[in-house]
Motif scaffolding. Structure first.
Motif, PDB file in Angstrom:
ATOM      1  N   LEU A  32      -9.835  -2.521  12.683  1.00  0.00           N
ATOM      2  CA  LEU A  32     -11.068  -1.789  12.988  1.00  0.00           C
ATOM      3  C   LEU A  32     -12.103  -2.699  13.660  1.00  0.00           C
ATOM      4  O   LEU A  32     -12.793  -2.295  14.590  1.00  0.00           O
ATOM      5  N   PHE A  38      -8.827 -12.859   4.301  1.00  0.00           N
ATOM      6  CA  PHE A  38      -9.626 -11.906   5.080  1.00  0.00           C
ATOM      7  C   PHE A  38     -11.025 -12.459   5.335  1.00  0.00           C
ATOM      8  O   PHE A  38     -11.584 -12.301   6.422  1.00  0.00           O
ATOM      9  N   ARG A  74      -0.511  -4.094  -1.708  1.00  0.00           N
ATOM     10  CA  ARG A  74      -1.356  -3.143  -0.983  1.00  0.00           C
ATOM     11  C   ARG A  74      -2.444  -3.843  -0.176  1.00  0.00           C
ATOM     12  O   ARG A  74      -2.793  -3.431   0.918  1.00  0.00           O
ATOM     13  N   SER A 128      -0.090  -3.728  -7.569  1.00  0.00           N
ATOM     14  CA  SER A 128      -0.339  -4.036  -6.162  1.00  0.00           C
ATOM     15  C   SER A 128       0.879  -3.717  -5.301  1.00  0.00           C
ATOM     16  O   SER A 128       0.787  -3.686  -4.080  1.00  0.00           O
ATOM     17  N   THR A 185      -1.312   2.437  -6.931  1.00  0.00           N
ATOM     18  CA  THR A 185      -1.382   1.110  -6.319  1.00  0.00           C
ATOM     19  C   THR A 185      -2.833   0.748  -6.044  1.00  0.00           C
ATOM     20  O   THR A 185      -3.690   1.622  -5.890  1.00  0.00           O
ATOM     21  N   MET A 186      -3.096  -0.547  -6.016  1.00  0.00           N
ATOM     22  CA  MET A 186      -4.468  -1.010  -5.792  1.00  0.00           C
ATOM     23  C   MET A 186      -4.455  -2.318  -5.008  1.00  0.00           C
ATOM     24  O   MET A 186      -3.414  -2.947  -4.852  1.00  0.00           O
ATOM     25  N   GLY A 187      -5.643  -2.704  -4.544  1.00  0.00           N
ATOM     26  CA  GLY A 187      -5.783  -3.945  -3.799  1.00  0.00           C
ATOM     27  C   GLY A 187      -6.659  -3.737  -2.583  1.00  0.00           C
ATOM     28  O   GLY A 187      -6.605  -2.677  -1.952  1.00  0.00           O
ATOM     29  N   THR A 188      -7.483  -4.712  -2.265  1.00  0.00           N
ATOM     30  CA  THR A 188      -8.343  -4.573  -1.088  1.00  0.00           C
ATOM     31  C   THR A 188      -8.229  -5.750  -0.132  1.00  0.00           C
ATOM     32  O   THR A 188      -7.857  -5.581   1.020  1.00  0.00           O
ATOM     33  N   ALA A 189      -8.499  -6.983  -0.609  1.00  0.00           N
ATOM     34  CA  ALA A 189      -8.504  -8.111   0.325  1.00  0.00           C
ATOM     35  C   ALA A 189      -8.271  -9.428  -0.400  1.00  0.00           C
ATOM     36  O   ALA A 189      -8.592  -9.567  -1.581  1.00  0.00           O
ATOM     37  N   ALA A 190      -7.714 -10.381   0.346  1.00  0.00           N
ATOM     38  CA  ALA A 190      -7.498 -11.740  -0.142  1.00  0.00           C
ATOM     39  C   ALA A 190      -8.537 -12.668   0.495  1.00  0.00           C
ATOM     40  O   ALA A 190      -9.284 -12.266   1.383  1.00  0.00           O
ATOM     41  N   HIS A 191      -8.523 -13.919   0.056  1.00  0.00           N
ATOM     42  CA  HIS A 191      -9.430 -14.895   0.670  1.00  0.00           C
ATOM     43  C   HIS A 191      -9.179 -15.026   2.175  1.00  0.00           C
ATOM     44  O   HIS A 191     -10.090 -15.313   2.937  1.00  0.00           O
ATOM     45  N   THR A 224      -4.384  -3.144   3.567  1.00  0.00           N
ATOM     46  CA  THR A 224      -5.810  -2.807   3.702  1.00  0.00           C
ATOM     47  C   THR A 224      -6.538  -3.881   4.519  1.00  0.00           C
ATOM     48  O   THR A 224      -7.448  -3.561   5.278  1.00  0.00           O
ATOM     49  N   MET A 225      -6.111  -5.133   4.398  1.00  0.00           N
ATOM     50  CA  MET A 225      -6.715  -6.168   5.257  1.00  0.00           C
ATOM     51  C   MET A 225      -6.412  -5.896   6.727  1.00  0.00           C
ATOM     52  O   MET A 225      -7.286  -6.021   7.594  1.00  0.00           O
ATOM     53  N   GLN A 234     -14.932  -4.870   5.813  1.00  0.00           N
ATOM     54  CA  GLN A 234     -14.265  -4.155   4.730  1.00  0.00           C
ATOM     55  C   GLN A 234     -15.024  -2.888   4.329  1.00  0.00           C
ATOM     56  O   GLN A 234     -14.412  -1.835   4.098  1.00  0.00           O
ATOM     57  N   ALA A 248     -14.478  -0.201   6.811  1.00  0.00           N
ATOM     58  CA  ALA A 248     -13.179   0.460   6.713  1.00  0.00           C
ATOM     59  C   ALA A 248     -13.057   1.323   5.462  1.00  0.00           C
ATOM     60  O   ALA A 248     -12.450   2.394   5.494  1.00  0.00           O
ATOM     61  N   PHE A 249     -13.590   0.852   4.340  1.00  0.00           N
ATOM     62  CA  PHE A 249     -13.314   1.534   3.068  1.00  0.00           C
ATOM     63  C   PHE A 249     -14.548   2.072   2.354  1.00  0.00           C
ATOM     64  O   PHE A 249     -14.428   2.616   1.269  1.00  0.00           O
TER      65      PHE A 249
END
Lengths: 439, 439
Positions: A22, B201, A11, B181, B193-199, A15-16, B215, B218-219
């Motif tokens: 944006l 980003f 996911r 994820s 499901t879950m997850g926002t960002a990796a390194h 989201t990234m 981030q 956006a969220f």
């Protein structure tokens, strides 16, 4: 289950993309790299596999209506991002090690150049294919080298999930296995398939003799008879009685193999079945195969150990952003600073340094040079370049795809094995057989 | 890649059918059983998973034209057998442990009753699904019990092959994980499901602050910010500065977690972000999770360890013919005689004996009684019957399918955990927590 590969995705990749669309950073040209920080504990080399499958998955990485609808319903990303996803197709460039190549810690196995949004979406599919397939190929290569030229078949479909099994058969074949029991791997990847009967077939019949007769009736005397359902000595006697001394092979799936195999060979010879081969298939791995090198085994079948990477079911590869353009268009090398998980930023190229006997001595990773650089090689003829262009503007080089690509990978692995120092083939734990040097 | 499941099959299944059709034994009614001879070394219990997926695969186990053509071209079976395969659909009965049930050595996890030919065809697909999914669920259940009620998410898609990842997410959810994820697992099985960002980003942006702002833009502030790309202390400070004290969570993916987590909690509290949660995700397994029980962690994310069964990537289940009818129509119990790999022939039923505190004390396997037998239970109210009918005349009970079946399995596991003796939850190696007794 989707027919595309688009939701084989974590996911956070979506989201990234959502957040980066944006604020406009989504369109920054970026370089992502897949590499392994280390080899599985004690291994001397790894074998790259999964590349051909990956290129095909990337080519059909599209979001269909049902997938988009699910993302909309679950508000995974903003509506504007859904429109972007609906048009998604990968249009960038990919370089990497050939499938079948040996690799070492830090080897830049795959480099993807595209906008951030296009490339970051592929993280999970890149790592899933490379990690699993390379894990299987790396284990399989060790089994092949201790099998000393005796044929070896992959029979582990039942010990990994049903579709992973098809990938495992392919990875083992690239690593030098000769055949698989998995029919879909035969159909999709052109791998020779094998197999005759399980114990259930003998137990189905009123007598072992009845089962052997049925099998010989269907497949002729050149078939392989499974002789250990009841008593191996009686089974072998019966097998030769039913099929005649032209019996193709007997399969043994239990017992203390070195002892049993020697006894069965003696018995077969005494019965005049001197050309009847002996196949063994009882929970083998690289260590038990090595232990059978002195026994008169003619062929091996390996299951669990090969499809689970013989103790290392994931190759430990990671996928990192190593460079990106800034607003002025200049490339900037990037890397996270965490001490535990450091990575080396920047564009990279790689070559293997060979000595005068054409034996590998060093894995050279050129930092700053792109994978399309060439100058370094011309200066020194004993550097073998390791990176090839796998995909250009979203189009995969067909040489790496399908059955032909799988055969080519198998051939490449075979050639590469010739250049590794002999210490690479020791089963005992040790350091990577050549060091990785960053330049 | 086929859309059916018919070629997720080892070649010997088709050759056995071929030979058995020729001599007529193919039509003998047979009973096959899936069971594990032992638990993975040192584990106290296993968790059954994969059943719901398996029932769906069996329902669409048909050979399409292209598959039949491939089998014809490669002469895998005789032409008459191809006709039989073209009409194949499973029409038999299947009983088994509910998905989510605990199991022990010898537990009769799945029993298939059908003609030999119909049932033997399913060996690989039965074992692939049960072995992999149960391996993941058995590892996941241990992680859930040491997480002590804190939420735990599966994030290992990148460490197993791309479709196995979807099955792994499902198996972990059944075992009590709260989320995944993997997007396809969300779509197909209804798992959160879950997850926002990796390194990546953070590295994409010119500054960490720029990444956090993007981030949060956006969220919203309730998002989870990854704070360890550069310096954790500065990252936490910046995260609260950008999102405010209503920041949802910070994620930490490196460092000595017990120390780091305690320091971050203190820092967050000092910044007024007392409700901001701490999620950790750095190569966790059941042992490291247990080691964090005293740390102020709010949620765990687990990758490699859960999707690879935490050291045991295949559950070791086997599929054996245990009984069949003879020509007079009588049932005959059968078993191979090999000492190493003995199995117990015959129809079986199973129940768990509970003591007066409703704690499990014994796994009872009734040999000779069919899975449809009932008399034994009525005699003793403290026996909990373990086998249910999963499929009747080839039709799966819809209660075990799809999203609802997955939720039901998760609920069943939760209930079953209540009846296991507390020693089941010790992480150290030991014997199965209850003995298996054959009657």
């Amino acid at each position: 289950m989707t027919g595309s590969a688009a939701l084989f995705t974590d996911r956070y990749e979506l989201t990234m993309v959502d957040a980066a669309l944006l604020d406009g950073t989504a369109h920054r040209e970026s370089l992502f790299e897949a590499f392994a920080r280390r080899l599985p504990d004690g291994r001397r080399y790894g074998i790259v596999a999964g590349t051909g499958r990956l290129l095909e998955l990337i080519q059909r990485f599209r979001f269909d209506e049902a997938e988009l609808e699910w993302l909309r319903e679950h508000e995974v990303v903003r509506p504007a991002t859904l429109d972007w996803l609906a048009d998604y197709r990968f249009t960038g460039d990919i370089w990497g090690y050939r499938e079948g190549e040996a690799y070492f810690p830090g080897s830049p196995l795959l480099t993807i150049q595209a906008t951030f949004a296009e490339a970051v979406m592929l993280e999970t599919v890149v790592l899933s294919t490379l990690n699993y397939d390379s894990s299987v190929a790396s284990a399989a290569a060790r089994m092949v080298s201790v099998a000393l030229g005796r044929p070896i078949a992959e029979m582990g479909s039942r010990r990994t999930s049903e579709r992973a099994a098809v990938a495992a058969a392919r990875a083992a074949y690239i690593a030098g296995f000769d055949a698989t029991s998995n029919l879909e791997a035969g159909r999709t990847w052109g791998i020779p398939t094998m197999g005759t009967a399980a114990h259930a077939f003998t137990l189905l019949h009123d007598t072992e003799e009845g089962a052997f007769r049925a099998q010989v009736e269907a497949f002729g005397p050149k078939t392989t008879l499974l002789v250990d359902t009841y008593d191996i000595t009686k089974g072998v006697e019966l097998a030769v009685k039913v099929a005649g001394p032209e019996l193709g092979a007997v399969r043994i799936d239990s017992g203390d193999l070195p002892t049993v195999v020697a006894a069965v060979r003696e018995q077969l010879d005494a019965l005049g079945a001197v050309d009847t081969r002996i196949t063994v298939t009882s929970d083998l791995d690289e260590f038990t195969i090595a232990g059978l090198s002195g026994a008169p085994v003619d062929a091996y079948g390996v299951g669990t150990a090969v499809v689970t990477g013989s103790g290392f079911p994931a190759a430990g590869m990671v996928f990192k952003l190593v460079a990106r353009r800034d607003d002025t268009g200049d490339w900037v090398s990037v890397a996270k600073a965490s001490t535990q998980k450091a990575s080396v930023g920047g564009r990279k190229n790689a070559a293997r340094r060979l000595d005068s006997t054409l034996t590998a001595r060093e894995e050279l990773v050129f930092v700053g040079d792109g994978p399309d650089g060439e100058a370094e090689y011309e200066a020194d003829s004993r550097l073998r370049p390791l990176m090839v262009q796998l995909m250009t503007d979203g189009e995969a080089d067909p040489a790496f795809l399908g059955k032909a690509g799988t055969e080519a990978a198998r051939g490449h692995r075979s050639a590469v094995m010739q250049e590794l120092p002999v210490e690479a083939f020791r089963l005992g734990r040790g350091e990577p057989v050549i060091p990785t040097t960053y330049r």
